[in-house]
Every structure is written in C-alpha cells, then in structure tokens.
Scaffold this motif. Structure first.
Motif, PDB file in Angstrom:
ATOM      1  N   VAL A   1      82.894  67.813  59.322  1.00  0.00           N
ATOM      2  CA  VAL A   1      82.818  68.272  58.024  1.00  0.00           C
ATOM      3  C   VAL A   1      81.557  67.798  57.377  1.00  0.00           C
ATOM      4  CG1 VAL A   1      85.124  68.702  57.896  1.00  0.00           C
ATOM      5  CG2 VAL A   1      84.302  66.499  56.845  1.00  0.00           C
ATOM      6  N   HIS A   2      80.925  68.477  56.552  1.00  0.00           N
ATOM      7  CA  HIS A   2      79.844  67.993  55.614  1.00  0.00           C
ATOM      8  C   HIS A   2      80.347  68.283  54.167  1.00  0.00           C
ATOM      9  CE1 HIS A   2      76.613  68.400  58.970  1.00  0.00           C
ATOM     10  NE2 HIS A   2      76.769  67.146  58.647  1.00  0.00           N
ATOM     11  N   ARG A   3      80.085  67.307  53.322  1.00  0.00           N
ATOM     12  CA  ARG A   3      80.630  67.296  52.049  1.00  0.00           C
ATOM     13  C   ARG A   3      79.578  68.039  51.286  1.00  0.00           C
ATOM     14  NH1 ARG A   3      83.483  62.983  47.889  1.00  0.00           N
ATOM     15  NH2 ARG A   3      83.873  64.478  46.187  1.00  0.00           N
ATOM     16  N   VAL A   4      79.624  69.090  50.439  1.00  0.00           N
ATOM     17  CA  VAL A   4      78.859  69.850  49.670  1.00  0.00           C
ATOM     18  C   VAL A   4      78.958  69.576  48.165  1.00  0.00           C
ATOM     19  CG1 VAL A   4      78.540  71.603  51.437  1.00  0.00           C
ATOM     20  CG2 VAL A   4      80.056  71.954  49.555  1.00  0.00           C
ATOM     21  N   PRO A   5      77.772  69.954  47.472  1.00  0.00           N
ATOM     22  CA  PRO A   5      77.705  69.581  45.903  1.00  0.00           C
ATOM     23  C   PRO A   5      78.754  70.567  45.093  1.00  0.00           C
ATOM     24  CG  PRO A   5      75.500  69.547  46.871  1.00  0.00           C
ATOM     25  CD  PRO A   5      76.348  70.139  47.803  1.00  0.00           C
ATOM     26  N   GLU A   6      79.206  69.978  44.133  1.00  0.00           N
ATOM     27  CA  GLU A   6      79.951  70.994  43.130  1.00  0.00           C
ATOM     28  C   GLU A   6      79.038  72.068  42.706  1.00  0.00           C
ATOM     29  OE1 GLU A   6      83.270  70.878  42.934  1.00  0.00           O
ATOM     30  OE2 GLU A   6      83.457  69.006  44.170  1.00  0.00           O
ATOM     31  N   PRO A   7      79.474  73.362  42.416  1.00  0.00           N
ATOM     32  CA  PRO A   7      78.770  74.487  42.019  1.00  0.00           C
ATOM     33  C   PRO A   7      78.264  74.176  40.624  1.00  0.00           C
ATOM     34  CG  PRO A   7      81.049  75.161  41.857  1.00  0.00           C
ATOM     35  CD  PRO A   7      80.927  73.685  42.604  1.00  0.00           C
ATOM     36  N   ILE A   8      76.815  74.626  40.178  1.00  0.00           N
ATOM     37  CA  ILE A   8      76.257  74.203  39.113  1.00  0.00           C
ATOM     38  C   ILE A   8      76.932  74.962  37.797  1.00  0.00           C
ATOM     39  CG2 ILE A   8      74.246  74.375  37.629  1.00  0.00           C
ATOM     40  CD1 ILE A   8      72.658  74.030  40.495  1.00  0.00           C
ATOM     41  N   ASP A   9      77.402  76.082  38.214  1.00  0.00           N
ATOM     42  CA  ASP A   9      78.185  76.923  37.238  1.00  0.00           C
ATOM     43  C   ASP A   9      79.301  77.533  37.729  1.00  0.00           C
ATOM     44  OD1 ASP A   9      77.466  79.256  38.831  1.00  0.00           O
ATOM     45  OD2 ASP A   9      75.457  79.317  38.125  1.00  0.00           O
TER      46      ASP A   9
ATOM     47  N   ARG B   1      84.394  69.484  48.174  1.00  0.00           N
ATOM     48  CA  ARG B   1      84.136  71.079  48.815  1.00  0.00           C
ATOM     49  C   ARG B   1      83.595  70.420  50.116  1.00  0.00           C
ATOM     50  NH1 ARG B   1      82.084  75.255  45.921  1.00  0.00           N
ATOM     51  NH2 ARG B   1      79.890  74.353  46.440  1.00  0.00           N
ATOM     52  N   TYR B   2      83.960  71.093  51.130  1.00  0.00           N
ATOM     53  CA  TYR B   2      83.525  70.692  52.464  1.00  0.00           C
ATOM     54  C   TYR B   2      83.060  72.050  53.320  1.00  0.00           C
ATOM     55  CZ  TYR B   2      85.526  66.121  51.465  1.00  0.00           C
ATOM     56  OH  TYR B   2      85.567  64.848  51.055  1.00  0.00           O
ATOM     57  N   ARG B   3      81.990  71.869  54.065  1.00  0.00           N
ATOM     58  CA  ARG B   3      81.833  72.810  55.307  1.00  0.00           C
ATOM     59  C   ARG B   3      82.545  72.439  56.564  1.00  0.00           C
ATOM     60  NH1 ARG B   3      79.637  77.480  54.267  1.00  0.00           N
ATOM     61  NH2 ARG B   3      78.468  77.847  52.535  1.00  0.00           N
ATOM     62  N   VAL B   4      82.924  73.283  57.325  1.00  0.00           N
ATOM     63  CA  VAL B   4      83.764  72.990  58.635  1.00  0.00           C
ATOM     64  C   VAL B   4      82.830  73.403  59.849  1.00  0.00           C
ATOM     65  CG1 VAL B   4      85.998  72.623  59.771  1.00  0.00           C
ATOM     66  CG2 VAL B   4      85.786  72.844  57.292  1.00  0.00           C
ATOM     67  N   TYR B   5      82.755  72.395  60.811  1.00  0.00           N
ATOM     68  CA  TYR B   5      82.201  72.766  62.041  1.00  0.00           C
ATOM     69  C   TYR B   5      82.989  72.337  63.209  1.00  0.00           C
ATOM     70  CZ  TYR B   5      77.917  73.411  58.818  1.00  0.00           C
ATOM     71  OH  TYR B   5      77.232  73.525  57.764  1.00  0.00           O
TER      72      TYR B   5
ATOM     73  N   THR C   1      83.306  79.829  55.017  1.00  0.00           N
ATOM     74  CA  THR C   1      83.585  79.575  53.541  1.00  0.00           C
ATOM     75  C   THR C   1      83.642  78.022  53.245  1.00  0.00           C
ATOM     76  OG1 THR C   1      85.917  79.898  53.618  1.00  0.00           O
ATOM     77  CG2 THR C   1      84.678  81.800  53.042  1.00  0.00           C
ATOM     78  N   VAL C   2      83.318  77.722  52.110  1.00  0.00           N
ATOM     79  CA  VAL C   2      83.453  76.210  51.677  1.00  0.00           C
ATOM     80  C   VAL C   2      85.076  75.863  51.511  1.00  0.00           C
ATOM     81  CG1 VAL C   2      82.934  74.700  50.060  1.00  0.00           C
ATOM     82  CG2 VAL C   2      81.069  76.117  50.692  1.00  0.00           C
ATOM     83  N   VAL C   3      85.571  74.835  52.155  1.00  0.00           N
ATOM     84  CA  VAL C   3      86.919  74.379  52.132  1.00  0.00           C
ATOM     85  C   VAL C   3      87.221  73.419  50.900  1.00  0.00           C
ATOM     86  CG1 VAL C   3      88.912  73.549  53.476  1.00  0.00           C
ATOM     87  CG2 VAL C   3      87.075  75.231  54.644  1.00  0.00           C
ATOM     88  N   THR C   4      88.155  73.612  50.046  1.00  0.00           N
ATOM     89  CA  THR C   4      88.577  72.478  49.122  1.00  0.00           C
ATOM     90  C   THR C   4      89.897  71.923  49.745  1.00  0.00           C
ATOM     91  OG1 THR C   4      87.223  73.396  47.466  1.00  0.00           O
ATOM     92  CG2 THR C   4      89.015  71.590  46.766  1.00  0.00           C
ATOM     93  N   PRO C   5      90.065  70.857  50.180  1.00  0.00           N
ATOM     94  CA  PRO C   5      91.317  70.265  50.567  1.00  0.00           C
ATOM     95  C   PRO C   5      92.140  70.067  49.632  1.00  0.00           C
ATOM     96  CG  PRO C   5      89.771  68.359  51.036  1.00  0.00           C
ATOM     97  CD  PRO C   5      89.002  69.624  50.653  1.00  0.00           C
ATOM     98  N   SER C   6      93.368  69.963  49.864  1.00  0.00           N
ATOM     99  CA  SER C   6      94.437  70.041  48.762  1.00  0.00           C
ATOM    100  C   SER C   6      95.976  69.547  49.276  1.00  0.00           C
ATOM    101  CB  SER C   6      94.846  70.976  47.853  1.00  0.00           C
ATOM    102  OG  SER C   6      95.152  72.280  48.215  1.00  0.00           O
TER     103      SER C   6
END
Length: 686
Positions: free
Chosen positions: A163-171, A226-230, A253-258
């Motif tokens: 996984v790569h962590r991706v930044p939170e959305p700006i808006d 938020r993560y991208r999964v490969y 899609t971007v994945v948010t674990p919970s």
C-alpha cells in the motif's frame, strides 16, 4: 536345603522370558505430535510501544524446538527496507536481525505466515505475526482480501501486496476513480518527469504483506488514512514495479481502513473426531475492508525489441519480437531500391510478435547477404511509445558444389550421350487440408499452401457430395484468404451431417509467388452424424444489460476451445463432442471479441472473467439447457477445483468444508473454505 518345586521354576522362566522380550527395542514415546509450536514470549513483548530505534533484533520463544526453513520466501517485514532483515532459528528461539536502523514513530509487523514449524514433525504455525512500535501508539488497522489472476481466476500464491498512503483531499468534492493516473505520459506530450508516474514505479511500498496459498492477504499495522492497494510478483525484491515481466494488480479506488464491532459465533471443533464441541458467542472487532479483490495481470506495455531473427533460406526471413506489436512493423532493405512491400509477402501471428517475410523478388533471393531495416514502436524512459528502427544483417548458406572425380565425370559424359528426349520433372507447389479427413459441420474447411500465392482460380475447384454412391457436384467454391496468414484459405458453407465430400482442383488452379503451379488434387473428407453430437444452452440471468460479453467453452486443461458472444443473455453451443464442459464469461468492455489485459499507466483494469462454478456433462444426442446466475457465487470460490492449478497446500488436521458443491453428478473436493474476499467487487467491470 528345601527344594523348589519344578512347576514354580517353569513359571519363573516364562516370566523372565516375557520381561526380556518386552525390553527389546525403543519405547513408543506416546502419540504422534500433530500440534504446531506454541508462542511463549518475545523481546520486545508483542504490541510494545516506544521501542528504541536503536533496536537491532527481536527474539521470539516457543515451547519446543523450531525451524524456519523458507524464511526468505515466506517472512515479510513491514514496512519494507532496502536491506532485508535476517531470520534464523536456534533451539526454541527465532531471531529477526535488522540490517537498517528502525524508523521513528513506526509500527513494525513481522508476518511469518506458516514459516515457523516444529523440529520433529514439521507442523507449521499458521498465520502467525508479531507487532511492535517505535512510537507511543501501535497502529492496528488492516486491509484484507484476495489476489486472483484476471483471466484464469487462479489464487496468486506468494505475491507481495503493498500500500501507498495518499494525501487527504484538498476539498470535499468526491474523488474521481483514478486521480493518480490523470495527466500521465501517454496523455501528455509535455511530461518530462518520471516521478509523475504512479508511485509503484518509483517509491517502495509503505506497508506490505504476502499472499498465502489461497491468494489471501492482510496488510496490517496501518494508521488511519487513505491508501492505494497493489499486488506485485516482486521477482527482484525491490518492492517496485520495475519490470513488465512482473505480474501486478491495482485497486481502482482509494481505500480507507476502519473497524466495527459485531457479535460473532465461533464454532469449536474436536479436531480428532471432526465433531462440534460447542458454539460460543463473543463480541469481536471486524477490520474493514476485508473483501478486496485484486485481479492480477501481465501488462501489454512491454519493452519491444527484435528478440531473434534468421534467414531460414534464400526465400524466407523469420523474426520474433519480445511482445505483440501495437502496429505492424515496417521493413526495407538497406542499399536496395526496392519500392515499399513489393519484394515480400508477410505472414504473421495474431499480435505480430512472430513474422515471416516470403521474398518474391528473384534478385533479392539470389543475394547472399541482406541488411534489413525494421521499424517499430518501443517504450522510452517515460513509458511512452516512440518510433525506432533496427538494422539486421541476414545471410543464407548455399550448398557448395563438390569437385567431381574423374570417374564421375566419365559416367556423366556417358549418361549424357545416352540421354533420350524425356524432359526433367517440373517442380510443383503443394497444398493440403488442415484437419485431415474429418470435418465438424459448423467449421470451415481449411486449405494450407506451402508458400504464398500469386494467382488463384476458384473456378478450377470443385466440391462434390457422395449421394447414393455417385459423386454429385455442389455449388461453386469460394476460397476466402486468412487475414494474417496468406497461406491459409477457408471454404465456408452449411455442411450436411453424416456426408462424404470430395475436394478437387485442376491443374493450374493455383500459382505461387515463385511461378510454381499445382498438379491435379483430390481428397475426400466426411462429417459426423447428427446423433453423435450434443448441444448446450447457457442462460446468463443476471448479466448487466448492454454490457458486451463472450462465453468461452473450456476443456479439462482450462484452455478455451470455442468462443461465442452473449446475445440477449443467452449463448448456444451446437455440435459439441459429448463429454464434460467448463465455461468462463468475459466482460468484453471494448467489444473486440478477445480478452484484454490491463494497463496501470492508463488506469485501465483487465477485462474481468467469471467461471461457471461446476462442470456440465452432456451425453451424445442430448440437448441441455442451464441457467447461470454469475454473481450468486463469490469470485474467489467460483472456479471449479478440478481446473485449479494453484491448489492450496493440504495441512495436517485441516478440517475440510462439508458443504462442498457438487460438480454435475460427481462430488469434487472443494479446496476453498468460506472467505469473504471478492464479494464486494465481483460486479465491478471498470
């Protein structure tokens, strides 16, 4: 002295003999050990926080002697590092030694999978992992699922999932499906920075896991975010997509674990008797998502080059490319004023990765050495296709004439003196029927010539039908040339059942590019009786309306033998040879009638495939109709186990699933236990 009775001495001797016999050999040692090692303690303790970054090793102790025989293939340390930690076992202890300094404020997870086993019976400790943190908290979120091959739906074993962590959305606007793949090299001519490629090309994964023998994975120790999964077949262990020969997958899609709480019922089994001991209800934490399905594929975006080439003889050049060509290569002779393609005829494979050039010009044929310029598309450093050209040197070996001996010269002189007026035989071109003397009624009759044709006269061909012992002419013959192989022609018509036919050709019916003609030709062939066939109809009840698809008929080696488009949710296979059949449906997203692989740079997933979950047996002279609800079966369990090549490893005391689906009339072992992965995305076609 009192004498001992003789009968007492006899019984004493019997007792001594029994004791002696009983003492021979080693003691049995009790029941066979069938239990895996039990974890006792670790240093640092499991789930410890604030572990010093100067820590260079961790130790784990077990209740018996242990081995770690396949540590390099099974043990995964997350986050990954350039220098792989060393894993060793000695006595009751397993030691993991770090080659690099630990990162601050980081949760470390060591996933041993089933690498740890006891020393005596090799009983593996399955799904064992160990976690600690160099910061004040231990991150505990997870992303789980399964990796299957995109077309064959095989469980991908031992693959890296990262996984790569991706930044939170700006808006607050909803994120598009593939924001990472916008403005990439293929779409922008101004791009000059390789770092703009997806992260998997140039950044090691933040956290990793490895799939088990069922293709399952669980990436653990994740912080909220938020993560991208490969998934990646990481052949060089660099945790990067560094070669197109590495099979890979990406989640679109971007994945948010919970997490969420739930009441679960656990069934406790008696492993020896195979019976239920008790059912216990308890509150547990469910880590989500736990059902991600990654479909792995080999990218079609491979580096292109001429991998082999040769001049087979004076008339033919053979070339093999590393990958299918996106457009047909161009060919020209260096130093020759030869216009365009007039000097050759091309024969090629479907993807033009193998090509034969049949040389037709006599002057070129007589030239021993040729310099061939080959133009094609290759990838540059930014994975863009650019035009390039290679110049190949091609030679041909011609047989040398040996010096005739004196006797041979004298004999030749005598033979010449006695020669009569008989002309030497004229060489002829050859052709034959592909498939021999038997033809299926719904297949074309295929003719293959030994070289490309310059002339074809269909009026000189006849097909006759045997009626009451008399050969009777049928309608005129039409020969259709194959689009990629100029030496193959087909004759299409509605053939009759249980009928003998004869194909005839007169002299001069064909002439090849070397001026050779055919001799008279005649060959018989026949079709089967209708009762020798069977037919099968599949009604695909839940396929999305308007989505193109085709259904493949598979043999017992999982290879497609027929392909039919799905029309109005229905497909019919006629004139089948009776037997056992398997089926696969492919979402034909671009409508080209073939399965297409994915492309991570374009953000395009491979076309999804789905298997009919059992075989269908059809007998001779039978018509069978089946209804198929594709999405009633989870994607990770739908492939029939008889077709599976990557079968899970059987383990001692492993309970088999008693709810095994039936394959037609026969029971078949189900290698999968119930697992939720794949259910969420099995209806996604993007």
């Amino acid at each position: 002295m009192k004498r001992i009775p003789l009968h007492l001495l006899f019984f004493a001797a019997i007792a001594l003999l029994a004791v002696a016999c009983a003492s021979i050999g080693n003691p049995s040692g009790g029941a066979r050990d069938e239990q895996p090692p039990r974890f006792v303690r670790a240093n640092p303790a499991p789930n410890s926080s604030d572990v010093p970054v100067t820590t260079d090793k961790v130790t784990l102790d077990f209740d018996e002697l242990v081995n770690v025989p396949d540590a390099s293939q099974k043990v995964v340390v997350s986050p990954p590092s350039k220098s792989v930690p060393r894993v060793a076992a000695q006595g009751h202890r397993v030691t993991v030694t770090f080659q690099d300094s630990l990162l601050p404020n980081t949760t470390y997870t060591i996933d041993f999978a089933d690498a740890i086993e006891d020393n005596n019976e090799s009983n593996p400790l399955v799904n064992f992992s160990y976690t600690f943190s160099t910061g004040p908290t231990v991150d505990s979120l997870r992303i789980a699922g399964r990796v299957l091959s995109a077309r064959a739906m095989e469980p991908m074993q031992g693959k890296i999932v990262g996984v790569h962590r991706v930044p939170e959305p700006i808006d607050s606007l909803q994120e598009t499906i593939t924001p990472e793949f916008e403005g990439l090299p293929e779409l922008s001519d101004t791009l000059a920075d390789k770092s703009r490629l997806p992260l998997i090309f140039h950044k090691m994964f933040d956290r990793v896991a490895r799939t088990d023998d069922r293709g399952r994975f669980s990436v653990e120790g994740l912080a909220p975010g938020r993560y991208r999964v490969y998934a990646l077949d990481d052949t060089n262990s660099d945790y990067l997509f560094s070669s197109p020969d590495e099979e890979m997958a990406f989640y679109e899609t971007v994945v948010t674990p919970s997490t969420e709480s739930a009441i679960a019922s656990d069934t406790i089994f008696n492993t020896k008797l195979g019976t239920v001991d008790s059912v216990v209800s308890r509150q547990r934490t469910i880590y989500l998502p736990n059902d991600i399905l990654l479909r792995s594929f080999l990218t079609s975006r491979k580096q292109q080059f001429v991998s082999s080439y040769a001049r087979q003889d004076s008339t033919r050049i053979n070339l093999t490319f590393n990958a299918p060509n996106r457009q047909l290569p161009t060919f020209s002779l260096v130093g020759e004023e030869m216009p365009g393609t007039d000097w050759y005829t091309m024969e090629r494979s479907q993807g033009a990765d193998t090509i034969s050039l049949w040389i037709s010009n006599p002057r070129i044929i007589s030239t021993d050495t040729l310099r061939l310029a080959v133009g094609y598309l290759k990838l540059d450093s930014l994975n863009r296709y650019v035009a390039t050209s290679d110049t190949l040197r091609l030679t041909t070996d011609r047989p040398r004439k040996s010096k005739a001996k004196k006797d041979d010269k004298k004999k030749k002189k005598d033979d010449t003196a006695q020669a009569d007026s008989v002309a030497p035989p004229v060489p002829l071109m050859q052709f034959n029927l592909l498939g021999g003397s038997s033809l299926d009624v719904d297949r074309p009759l295929l003719i293959q010539t030994d070289s490309p044709l310059a002339r074809l006269d269909t009026a000189l061909f006849r097909i006759e039908e045997l009626r009451d012992t008399v050969w009777t002419a049928t309608e005129p013959v039409q020969l259709i040339n194959d689009s990629i192989n100029p030496r193959i022609y087909r004759i299409e018509r509605p053939w009759k059942y249980d009928t003998k036919y004869r194909l005839s050709a007169d002299t001069l019916a064909m002439e090849n590019i070397y001026g050779l003609s055919t001799a008279p030709f005649s060959q018989e062939f026949s079709t089967k009786a209708e009762k020798e066939y069977c037919s099968l109809i599949l009604n695909v009840a839940d396929w999305p309306a308007g989505l193109p698809a085709f259904v493949e008929l598979l043999n017992q080696s999982d290879e497609p033998t027929r392909r039919m488009p799905l029309e109005n949710g229905r497909v019919r296979f006629n004139n089948l040879t009776p037997g056992k059949f398997y089926f696969r449906i492919v979402a034909d997203l671009n409508g080209n009638g073939v399965w297409d692989s994915g492309d991570i740079i374009a953000g395009r997933q491979p076309e999804p495939a789905f298997y009919y979950p059992k075989s269908i047996s059809v007998k001779q002279n039978w018509n069978k109709e089946e209804t198929w609800n594709v999405f009633d079966t989870p994607a990770d369990t739908m492939k029939p186990s008889a077709l599976l090549k990557n079968k899970p490893t059987p383990r001692k005391n492993e309970r088999t699933n008693s709810n095994t689906p039936e394959e037609d009339e026969e029971d078949e072992e189900d290698f999968y236990n119930t697992f939720p992965s794949g259910r969420q995305q099995q209806g996604s076609f993007r």
